[in-house]
Design an enzyme around this catalytic site. Sequence first.
Site, PDB file in Angstrom:
ATOM      1  N   SER A 145       0.835  -1.200   0.000  1.00  0.00           N
ATOM      2  CA  SER A 145       0.000   0.000   0.000  1.00  0.00           C
ATOM      3  C   SER A 145       0.877   1.259   0.000  1.00  0.00           C
ATOM      4  O   SER A 145       1.679   1.442  -0.908  1.00  0.00           O
ATOM      5  CB  SER A 145      -0.963  -0.040   1.190  1.00  0.00           C
ATOM      6  N   HIS A 338      -7.285  -6.192   1.542  1.00  0.00           N
ATOM      7  CA  HIS A 338      -6.197  -5.312   1.109  1.00  0.00           C
ATOM      8  C   HIS A 338      -4.870  -5.674   1.775  1.00  0.00           C
ATOM      9  O   HIS A 338      -3.813  -5.572   1.175  1.00  0.00           O
ATOM     10  CB  HIS A 338      -6.584  -3.862   1.410  1.00  0.00           C
TER      11      HIS A 338
END
Length: 370
Positions: A145, A338
Amino acid sequence: MEKQLHLNLLASRPPMAGGFQSGGSKMKMGPGRKRDFTPLLWSQYFETIEDVENIFRLYCSGSSGPVLLLLHGGGHSALSWAVFTAVICSRINCRVVAMDLRAHGDTKVRNPEDLSADTMAKDVGKVIEALYGENPPPIMIIGHSMGGAIAVHTASANHVPSLLGLCVIDVVEGTAMDALNSMQNFLRSRPKTFKSLENAIEWSVKSGQIRNVESARVSMGGQVKKCEESASNPSVSSSIGEGIIEEEEEEQGAEESNKKRMKEDQEVKKESFYTWRVELSKTEKYWDGWFRGLSALFLSCPVPKLLLLAGVDRLDKDLTIGQMQGKFQMQVLPQCGHAVHEDAPEKVADALATFMVRHKFTEFKEGFLC
């Protein structure tokens, strides 16, 4: 679609998994099952910790082979790589250095409010230089990320001269930029405090932020910190120190009891609770700089590249074309949120190990069957 976009960025919140319901209802766990949310120690997964220049906290494992430099996502810490580290070290010959980025985890910098991509990329270079001097070993940077964005900026700026390869986990410029408009709403929707670390761990699992209980038990301690606040603050507690003097008490006894209670109120009227270590909402001015132009930077890095995604729908136009042209290797790991490396550490380790062995960066450990 918009709801899923902002799950891609700072705080790792995936779409709700099966068994999760919106509106705060409990996770289905089956009859008689009860999950353990007690915290786990970093030492169960890493061998050592080190504070570089008394500033940057590092968690390390391994003594030979290429270095895997691990960069976490926004709001997380190096502890998010704990379970992955144990797995990858069992697969291949390697060394692991997981770093708490500035303002995160236990890293303490003088100006923690500066979270620009340029500054954080330079931090990575400084840590590598402090660890290895002018002749660093072969290094592969792996980032998740926000950490994936910083990995790309670090590689592009050549802050790691001995760079072997680059692995970016679940961050793509197109979806990241689309998600920025709704990120503040998501951050406001999170609990502001937790009554205990166990409570924070439980929330992270039941909300779907981290789908792997073991990883949540070791990594959430890097996301939240213990605080104390006066119990007179109604947002924390309104019950501590309350008491009733029994009517049977004699007047003198009642007076002494009142004095004792007043003293206890002054000393004890504090309640510990946990809150987020990083106020992500205050980092908004840096978000655009993390992600804008990221796909072109990634494609321009002159080293072998691996992109791991939780869903193929995350690919933007530039990366779709680059992937068709064979400029990087891509692997989709379905049924992950995620926080791919936390949710499926073995799958991520297998993908990375295979990639590194294929490029002759390292070898599988003796006795490991791939």
